[in-house]
Design an enzyme around this catalytic site. Structure first.
Site, PDB file in Angstrom:
ATOM      1  N   LYS A  22       0.843  -1.209   0.000  1.00 49.11           N
ATOM      2  CA  LYS A  22       0.000   0.000   0.000  1.00 49.11           C
ATOM      3  C   LYS A  22       0.873   1.251   0.000  1.00 49.11           C
ATOM      4  O   LYS A  22       0.652   2.190  -0.772  1.00 49.11           O
ATOM      5  CB  LYS A  22      -0.914   0.046   1.223  1.00 49.11           C
ATOM      6  N   ASN A  23       1.890   1.281   0.848  1.00 46.53           N
ATOM      7  CA  ASN A  23       2.687   2.493   1.037  1.00 46.53           C
ATOM      8  C   ASN A  23       3.707   2.750  -0.059  1.00 46.53           C
ATOM      9  O   ASN A  23       4.450   3.720  -0.006  1.00 46.53           O
ATOM     10  CB  ASN A  23       3.333   2.485   2.423  1.00 46.53           C
ATOM     11  N   CYS A 126      -5.598  13.040  12.791  1.00 53.30           N
ATOM     12  CA  CYS A 126      -5.507  11.593  12.555  1.00 53.30           C
ATOM     13  C   CYS A 126      -5.521  10.885  13.899  1.00 53.30           C
ATOM     14  O   CYS A 126      -5.001  11.420  14.883  1.00 53.30           O
ATOM     15  CB  CYS A 126      -4.208  11.273  11.816  1.00 53.30           C
ATOM     16  N   ARG A 131       0.296  14.653  13.211  1.00 49.05           N
ATOM     17  CA  ARG A 131       0.788  14.460  11.835  1.00 49.05           C
ATOM     18  C   ARG A 131       0.772  15.734  11.003  1.00 49.05           C
ATOM     19  O   ARG A 131       0.109  15.820   9.969  1.00 49.05           O
ATOM     20  CB  ARG A 131       0.018  13.338  11.135  1.00 49.05           C
ATOM     21  N   ASP A 316       4.439   0.590  11.987  1.00 49.44           N
ATOM     22  CA  ASP A 316       3.232  -0.027  11.433  1.00 49.44           C
ATOM     23  C   ASP A 316       3.079  -1.489  11.828  1.00 49.44           C
ATOM     24  O   ASP A 316       2.093  -2.126  11.449  1.00 49.44           O
ATOM     25  CB  ASP A 316       3.221   0.113   9.909  1.00 49.44           C
ATOM     26  N   ARG A 408      -8.727  -0.630   4.361  1.00 47.32           N
ATOM     27  CA  ARG A 408      -7.856   0.402   3.806  1.00 47.32           C
ATOM     28  C   ARG A 408      -6.491  -0.154   3.419  1.00 47.32           C
ATOM     29  O   ARG A 408      -5.831   0.340   2.515  1.00 47.32           O
ATOM     30  CB  ARG A 408      -7.656   1.538   4.812  1.00 47.32           C
TER      31      ARG A 408
END
Ligand code: EPZ
Length: 429
Positions: A22-23, A126, A131, A316, A408
């Site tokens: 995803k990133n 967030c 952030r 993460d 997500r």
């Protein structure tokens, strides 16, 4: 709203195909804005964030074609998408779109670099931290953009184009490095980024930009040098495998016990996490097809971990590791250094019987003999999957609510786990 129901106690055996990251996918799709030619991305995961970004790019006038089924290609594998930003008709990214997915703020870089202007909504708050985007704005200002902030929008202008500069990040920022790298690719002259993020996704984006005709060296190290070019071209690029998904499933196997091949996974992308898991008692064996992870009967040993930018232990994977340590034979300590509010999962894990004490940015986890299933609430992407990991070892039934958080960033999670024997299902509506 969908929920996921899990009955714990099943060992996991079989193969889990690891999806594209995803990133990496998000900044790669955004890089498509840098050229009027077509950028073809392969191994693109089916995720809610990817769909949201398609909407954001479409709002700028980008055409996105998703390649259909091909003979001999497993439809479950990543997709191939064709991104064509030939006609950018709107350089505004509105609040309604950006607020749904923070990384979309990064469109400011290719828009101001190629079109000389961009009006992009600030991403807003967030769950895991404040952030701010001050360092991204600092980088664009260093490259010669004229920046104004008004009514929640960043207006960036560079009618004569950007110019190369030295950018020194006071702290490591992934988003800052991506945006500086993209913008500098079309700036006149040389840019040097110091204290750059070294995450593998940065190197993957740099690799793709170089295929598009950019001139980037040093990506993956703390010092990146970019020789700007006048124009970028189209290219074809395959997204690298998702190291966070890899680490998550390795922890699921460590929690439930079992023997699983994480197909397409690459150990060098998450070596620090694999070392921690090996120390906790998981057998980790790199193979030609990926990484084999095994835990048979032996208990879990406690760990001491502090999250850090790559190559350190990824933030993460922090929540997932905490879930695993709730069943370790002793006391673990996990310190979170990247985000100031990334312990939302602690109270939910406590509902399953975990014993966790928070002191500032450090969590002390006393391993318990058993967890017991209960209804729990997902709060953010990684916290939600930590609840799934805990539920795999909890006695009885756990229901995870608000799984839209999971969608997500995890492709076909319940399908991948149930294929390995987990008692997991999605309950719609
Ligand atoms: C990326 O976020 C990832 N997101 C995050 O993954 C990941 O947790 C994070 O990097 C760290 O590895 C994507 O790639 C889409 P940062 P990013 O800029 O770029 C502060 C997930 O679960 N900071 O490296 O937003 C910031 O507040 C997500 O997939 C500033 O102060 O993270 C944080 O404390 C969550 N000013 C630290 O730097 C800035 O201008 C690192 O943030 C920018 C950041």
């Amino acid at each position: 709203m969908d929920r996921i129901r899990i009955v714990g106690g099943q060992r996991l055996t079989g193969t889990i195909p690891i999806s594209g990251a995803k990133n990496a996918t998000l900044p790669l799709m955004i890089a498509g804005l840098l050229t009027e030619d077509t950028l073809i991305l392969e191994n693109v995961p089916r995720l809610a964030d990817v769909i949201q970004l398609q909407r954001i790019l479409g709002n700028h006038g980008v055409d996105i074609l998703i390649a259909g089924k091909r003979p001999g290609v497993d439809p479950k594998n990543g997709r191939t998408i064709h991104i064509s930003a030939k006609h950018i008709v709107d350089t505004t990214a509105p609040y309604e779109l950006v607020s749904k997915m923070r990384a979309s703020f990064w469109v400011v870089a290719p828009l101001v670099a190629r079109m000389g202007e961009a009006k992009v909504s600030m991403p807003g708050g967030c769950a895991i931290g404040t952030r701010p985007v001050d360092l991204l704005i600092m980088a664009l200002t260093r490259l010669g953009a004229d920046i104004e902030i008004e009514a929640g929008y960043v207006m960036a202008r560079a009618p004569k184009g950007l110019r190369g500069a030295e950018i020194v990040f006071p702290k490591v920022t992934v988003g800052g490095t991506h945006t500086a790298m993209m913008a500098a690719s079309l700036a006149r002259g040389t840019t040097v980024i110091e204290n750059a993020a070294r995450e593998p996704e940065i190197a993957d984006v740099a690799d793709c930009l170089n295929k598009m005709g950019a001139n980037i060296t040093g990506a993956g190290s703390a010092r990146i040098v970019i020789e700007g070019v006048a124009k970028l071209n189209g290219a074809r690029h395959a997204v690298l495998p998702d190291r966070i998904e890899t680490g998550t499933y390795a922890m699921a196997v460590a929690m439930a016990g079992g023997d699983v091949l994480l197909q397409n996974a690459r150990p060098e992308l998450l070596q620090s996490a694999l070392d921690v898991l090996a120390g906790a008692g998981l057998r980790v064996t790199p193979t030609n097809e990926g990484i084999r992870v095994t835990r048979n009967g032996s208990g879990l040993a406690p760990v001491e971990v502090t999250t850090a930018p790559f190559p350190g232990f990824p933030t993460d994977l922090q929540a997932q590791l905490m879930a695993l340590m709730t069943r370790a034979g002793g006391t673990s300590r996990i310190t979170e250094t990247i985000f100031e509010n990334r312990f939302m999962h602690v109270q939910e894990l406590a509902r399953l019987g975990a014993n966790i004490h928070l002191d500032g940015q450090t969590a002390t986890i006393e391993g318990v003999a058993r967890l017991k299933g209960a209804p729990v609430m997902a709060t953010d992407l990684r916290a939600s999957v930590s609840l799934v990991i805990a539920a795999l070892a909890a006695e009885g039934e756990t229901t995870v609510n608000r799984v839209y958080h999971l969608d997500r960033g995890f492709e076909r999670l319940e399908e991948k786990l149930s294929a390995c024997g987990a008692a997991i299902e999605r309950i719609s509506g």
